[in-house]
Design a protein around this motif. Structure first.
Motif, PDB file in Angstrom:
ATOM      1  N   UNK A 187       0.844  -1.193   0.000  1.00 45.87           N
ATOM      2  CA  UNK A 187       0.000   0.000   0.000  1.00 45.87           C
ATOM      3  C   UNK A 187       0.876   1.238   0.000  1.00 45.87           C
ATOM      4  N   UNK A 188       0.272   2.348  -0.426  1.00 46.32           N
ATOM      5  CA  UNK A 188       1.001   3.622  -0.448  1.00 46.32           C
ATOM      6  C   UNK A 188       1.204   4.077   0.988  1.00 46.32           C
ATOM      7  N   UNK A 189       2.437   4.350   1.340  1.00 44.12           N
ATOM      8  CA  UNK A 189       2.773   4.788   2.693  1.00 44.12           C
ATOM      9  C   UNK A 189       3.054   6.287   2.755  1.00 44.12           C
ATOM     10  N   UNK A 190       3.592   6.805   1.643  1.00 46.47           N
ATOM     11  CA  UNK A 190       3.926   8.225   1.631  1.00 46.47           C
ATOM     12  C   UNK A 190       3.954   8.664   0.171  1.00 46.47           C
ATOM     13  N   UNK A 191       3.516   9.850  -0.113  1.00 44.66           N
ATOM     14  CA  UNK A 191       3.552  10.387  -1.475  1.00 44.66           C
ATOM     15  C   UNK A 191       3.888  11.866  -1.398  1.00 44.66           C
ATOM     16  N   UNK A 192       4.656  12.310  -2.333  1.00 45.21           N
ATOM     17  CA  UNK A 192       5.006  13.726  -2.391  1.00 45.21           C
ATOM     18  C   UNK A 192       6.361  13.922  -3.022  1.00 45.21           C
ATOM     19  N   UNK A 193       6.609  15.131  -3.465  1.00 45.62           N
ATOM     20  CA  UNK A 193       7.881  15.512  -4.087  1.00 45.62           C
ATOM     21  C   UNK A 193       8.214  14.626  -5.275  1.00 45.62           C
ATOM     22  N   UNK A 194       7.165  14.204  -6.004  1.00 47.52           N
ATOM     23  CA  UNK A 194       7.392  13.425  -7.211  1.00 47.52           C
ATOM     24  C   UNK A 194       7.629  11.956  -6.986  1.00 47.52           C
ATOM     25  N   UNK A 195       7.426  11.444  -5.767  1.00 50.64           N
ATOM     26  CA  UNK A 195       7.649  10.023  -5.544  1.00 50.64           C
ATOM     27  C   UNK A 195       6.536   9.446  -4.672  1.00 50.64           C
ATOM     28  N   UNK A 196       6.394   8.117  -4.774  1.00 50.89           N
ATOM     29  CA  UNK A 196       5.421   7.390  -3.952  1.00 50.89           C
ATOM     30  C   UNK A 196       6.179   6.265  -3.260  1.00 50.89           C
ATOM     31  N   UNK A 197       5.980   6.126  -1.960  1.00 45.36           N
ATOM     32  CA  UNK A 197       6.628   5.053  -1.202  1.00 45.36           C
ATOM     33  C   UNK A 197       5.568   3.999  -0.885  1.00 45.36           C
ATOM     34  N   UNK A 198       5.849   2.761  -1.326  1.00 39.87           N
ATOM     35  CA  UNK A 198       4.974   1.632  -1.022  1.00 39.87           C
ATOM     36  C   UNK A 198       5.615   0.818   0.087  1.00 39.87           C
ATOM     37  N   UNK A 199       4.769   0.198   0.908  1.00 43.02           N
ATOM     38  CA  UNK A 199       5.280  -0.681   1.953  1.00 43.02           C
ATOM     39  C   UNK A 199       4.282  -1.788   2.226  1.00 43.02           C
ATOM     40  N   UNK A 200       4.802  -2.896   2.718  1.00 46.18           N
ATOM     41  CA  UNK A 200       3.961  -4.030   3.090  1.00 46.18           C
ATOM     42  C   UNK A 200       3.639  -3.888   4.579  1.00 46.18           C
ATOM     43  N   UNK A 201       2.384  -3.559   4.875  1.00 46.81           N
ATOM     44  CA  UNK A 201       2.002  -3.306   6.263  1.00 46.81           C
ATOM     45  C   UNK A 201       1.515  -4.555   6.981  1.00 46.81           C
TER      46      UNK A 201
END
Length: 177
Positions: free
Chosen positions: A29-43
């Motif tokens: 799932x998306x954990x963080x988005x901004x500044x042109x990037x998206x961080x995905x993580x397995x929660x």
């Protein structure tokens, strides 16, 4: 080429709605988005409605599995690896353009030097006739010169000779002037 991982770049830029965790295979799932990037993580969340925060057995919020599973998707801009690769390619293109210009300059200089050396070599004078070695007779007729050669010395006469009465035009017709 540098040690940039091209396969990782392909994965980062390939179309996928949400990547799967490379550790457990769950959809991240998306954990963080901004500044042109998206961080995905397995929660490890197993609740479907997004409420209640139910986690898979042995998992909790922001555990070690989450930290190791994170993937950053830089999207259309801002990826430092891509920018480094582009910088490297642009530098090589610039080097190639500079070398091509140097080659063109050297080829032009070589061509000019070759033309100058050709102009420094005197042109071969055209044979226009023969004269008796005592300078008493001249002819542009090769048969007559052969007859003379049996009895007296025969010398060649070249175009531009200031001591001849023969002209270059008459020499082609086998006449003396």
């Amino acid at each position: 080429m540098s040690n940039i991982d091209k396969q990782a770049l392909r994965e980062r830029y390939s179309e996928k709605p949400a990547p799967k965790c490379h550790i457990c295979g769950s959809v991240m799932t998306i954990q963080r988005a901004g500044a042109g990037s998206v961080v995905y993580g397995c929660t490890g969340r197993i609740d479907k409605d997004g409420e209640g925060y139910k986690f898979a057995e042995g998992r909790d919020f922001a555990d070690d599995h989450y930290a190791r599973s994170r993937v950053t998707d830089y999207g259309p801009g801002g990826d430092p690896d891509v920018l480094a690769l582009l910088d490297e390619l642009e530098a090589k293109d610039s080097t190639i353009a500079t070398q091509q210009q140097e080659i063109r300059t050297l080829l032009n200089a070589l061509e000019q030097a070759s033309a100058k050396s050709r102009s420094d070599i005197p042109e071969e004078k055209r044979l226009i006739g023969w004269r008796a070695s005592d300078y008493t007779d001249e002819t542009s007729d090769p048969e007559l010169a052969k007859n003379w050669a049996a009895a007296i010395g025969v010398l060649p006469i070249f175009e531009g000779d200031v001591n001849t009465k023969l002209s270059a035009a008459a020499a082609g017709k086998g006449e003396a002037s």
